[in-house]
Design a protein around this motif. Structure first.
Motif, PDB file in Angstrom:
ATOM      1  N   GLU A 154     -32.825  80.418  28.417  1.00 38.96           N
ATOM      2  CA  GLU A 154     -33.670  80.579  29.603  1.00 38.96           C
ATOM      3  C   GLU A 154     -35.054  79.956  29.385  1.00 38.96           C
ATOM      4  N   PHE A 155     -35.593  80.085  28.190  1.00 36.66           N
ATOM      5  CA  PHE A 155     -36.905  79.518  27.893  1.00 36.66           C
ATOM      6  C   PHE A 155     -36.919  78.011  28.108  1.00 36.66           C
ATOM      7  N   PHE A 156     -35.965  77.321  27.509  1.00 38.47           N
ATOM      8  CA  PHE A 156     -35.962  75.866  27.591  1.00 38.47           C
ATOM      9  C   PHE A 156     -35.629  75.373  28.996  1.00 38.47           C
ATOM     10  N   PHE A 243     -23.017  77.061  20.418  1.00 41.00           N
ATOM     11  CA  PHE A 243     -24.315  77.564  20.875  1.00 41.00           C
ATOM     12  C   PHE A 243     -25.452  76.872  20.131  1.00 41.00           C
ATOM     13  N   SER A 244     -25.305  76.714  18.822  1.00 44.57           N
ATOM     14  CA  SER A 244     -26.356  76.080  18.032  1.00 44.57           C
ATOM     15  C   SER A 244     -26.582  74.635  18.465  1.00 44.57           C
ATOM     16  N   LEU A 250     -31.429  71.394  23.673  1.00 41.98           N
ATOM     17  CA  LEU A 250     -32.534  71.844  24.527  1.00 41.98           C
ATOM     18  C   LEU A 250     -33.856  71.744  23.790  1.00 41.98           C
ATOM     19  N   LEU A 251     -33.862  72.122  22.528  1.00 40.46           N
ATOM     20  CA  LEU A 251     -35.079  72.062  21.718  1.00 40.46           C
ATOM     21  C   LEU A 251     -35.548  70.614  21.552  1.00 40.46           C
ATOM     22  N   VAL A 255     -39.226  68.359  22.777  1.00 42.75           N
ATOM     23  CA  VAL A 255     -40.059  67.458  21.982  1.00 42.75           C
ATOM     24  C   VAL A 255     -40.048  66.053  22.577  1.00 42.75           C
ATOM     25  N   GLN A 256     -38.863  65.602  22.971  1.00 45.08           N
ATOM     26  CA  GLN A 256     -38.711  64.210  23.380  1.00 45.08           C
ATOM     27  C   GLN A 256     -39.347  63.921  24.736  1.00 45.08           C
ATOM     28  N   ASN A 257     -39.254  64.867  25.685  1.00 40.48           N
ATOM     29  CA  ASN A 257     -39.752  64.604  27.039  1.00 40.48           C
ATOM     30  C   ASN A 257     -41.241  64.255  27.078  1.00 40.48           C
TER      31      ASN A 257
END
Length: 510
Positions: A154-156, A243-244, A250-251, A255-257
């Motif tokens: 949900e955070f990402f 999941f990982s 998402l993580l 960073v990339q965006n």
């Protein structure tokens, strides 16, 4: 508002996606691949979940509405919003990803876990549910694990969803109040905290999941052999790894965006676009990079404006100094520049090209600085020898401007300055170019220069009427001058706009 409703739909979709992956995907697989329960127990578990869900949704909906209130007030209010409301909504949007984590870890998890635990214990005691009490503790721990998974997803997803809303909010605030919404480099959640927490969950989750499932499996084991065990183990491990991998993707986007956006903005700056700004879409240390980038571009733009003003002032001064040598031609360079720009506007030249054209017009006769006064200021007709010297001024002008530092500073002006006395039929000077071989600025300025020369007073003659000069241009269309540009100039002059330019230049010269 459509964008607000679209944003709400996106949040709901993200919530459902996270729930599907975490609760139904992981939780469901964990329960049904690990537990061996009777149909009677399954019905009671299903009833427990059914009764607990309204508590969870009710508590979560209440908190969600509270979190969304500052943003909702901007888009649903029928009254005019204040600057303070815009600033509050902007800050709240940046906080939403962290608030989503709190919502999942608080109302979402507790709203589901506490009623479920109480109901399950009551069912074991009074309705002969055959599950061991130890399962309740394991289920409680498992629900924490699932809620943590849901929270990170949900955070990402929320961090990505708020981007268009932040852009729209900044646009509205700028339009209504001239207000530039910014975090001013403030860090709401540090990169270290964000990535450390995510890495722990991504790395540790498969281990916890497998350990928890193994514990349940051992308690519920029926000794079906190693083959059945490894079939089960592969499913649990696959869920944990999936999941990982998803969380890691998402993580990586987080960073990339911002890196990609800043890189794209820097490319725009390299191309000369100093109006570009990076959007304030990040609440971590990238917000400082965005602030620094925007400040850098603002400083570059201010310096560019200052340099442009200084350059314009210098060019105008040079033109005025040239015109001052002969009081009868005062304002000639300014008028040629303005006439040329009017032609340029009507043939669709860009703002950059119009700027270069105007500067070329201001300096088109700069080479006359090298012409002796006895020739330049002569009252009567020039001799053939004197005329040849006078004809050298376009080349002298090009030579003078080519010496300006830094190198190529005047490169865009040189073709027009050199070629403004070329003729469309090839009988002009200094190079005898014809037609479209003549640089565009030269073809434009040839018309402006000739018209102003014909309509300006000289010591030996009075300037001719505008209409007569326009007739001469018409007669020379296609021979002395570019017919397309003559037609454009005549159309503009007939509209009597030319008088306004002449009056403006005359007042500025005085």
């Amino acid at each position: 508002m459509p964008i607000y409703h679209k944003f709400l739909r996106k949040l709901v979709q993200n919530y459902l996606a996270g729930s599907l992956i975490a609760v139904l995907g992981v939780g469901g697989i964990l329960i049904f691949s690990t537990l061996r329960i009777s149909l009677y127990d399954a019905k009671w578990i299903a009833l427990t979940l059914f009764v607990s869900l309204p508590f969870m949704f009710g508590a979560e909906f209440f908190v969600f509405r509270k979190h969304m209130r500052p943003i909702r007030n901007i888009y649903n209010s029928k009254e005019t919003n204040t600057k303070e409301q815009f600033e509050l909504a902007f800050m709240q949007l940046h906080k939403l990803p962290a608030l989503a984590v709190r919502r999942i870890a608080g109302p979402h998890w507790m709203g589901m876990a506490i009623p479920s635990v109480i109901l399950t214990l009551l069912e074991i005691r009074y309705f002969h549910l055959t599950l061991p009490v130890s399962y309740v503790l394991l289920a409680f721990i498992g629900s924490m694990l699932v809620a943590s998974m849901h929270a990170i997803i949900e955070f990402f997803l929320t961090a990505e969803a708020i981007t268009p809303m932040l852009s729209d909010l900044q646009t509205r605030a700028q339009h209504q109040f001239g207000l530039s919404l910014s975090l001013e480099g403030k860090v709401l959640i540090s990169v270290k905290t964000k990535y450390r927490s995510s890495a722990v969950l991504i790395g540790v989750f498969p281990l916890f999941l497998f350990s928890l499932a193994t514990q349940v499996r051992l308690v519920n084991s029926t000794s079906n052999g190693s083959h059945a065990y490894w079939q089960w183990a592969v499913v649990i491990l696959a869920v944990g790894v999936a999941f990982s991998v998803y969380s890691a993707s998402l993580l990586s986007r987080v960073v990339q965006n911002p890196i990609d956006e800043l890189q794209q903005k820097m490319s725009e700056v390299q191309l000369g676009n100093l109006k570009i700004r990076a959007m304030e879409a990040y609440s971590d240390e990238f917000s400082r990079l965005v602030k620094g980038f925007n400040q850098m571009v603002e400083d570059l733009e201010a310096r560019e404006i200052q340099n442009t003003l200084l350059t314009q002032s210098l060019l105008t001064t040079l033109a005025a100094a040239l015109d001052a040598r002969d009081p009868y031609t005062a304002g000639h360079s300014l008028r040629v520049a303005e006439y040329s720009v009017e032609i340029g506007k009507r043939i669709g030249l860009s703002e950059t090209a119009l700027k270069d054209l105007r500067e070329s017009g201001l300096l088109h006769d700069i080479g006359k600085i090298g012409i002796p006064d006895r020739i330049l200021l002569k009252d009567g007709k020039l001799t053939d020898e004197e005329y040849e010297i006078m004809k050298s001024h376009p080349v002298l002008g090009e030579t003078i401007l080519a010496q300006v530092q830094p190198p190529n500073a005047m490169a865009k002006l040189l073709p027009g300055v050199r070629s403004h006395h070329e003729r469309f039929d090839g009988k002009g000077y200094p190079d005898g170019l014809a037609g479209h071989d003549i640089p565009q600025f030269g073809r434009i300025m040839a018309i402006a220069d000739a018209f102003d020369a014909m309509t300006s007073n000289r010591p030996y003659r009075k300037g001719m009427p505008i209409q007569k000069a326009l007739q001469i241009l018409q007669q020379g269309s296609g021979t002395q001058w570019d017919p397309e540009y003559v037609s454009v100039f005549l159309e503009w002059a007939v509209a009597q706009e030319i008088e306004k330019v002449r009056e403006t230049v005359a007042s500025s010269v005085q």
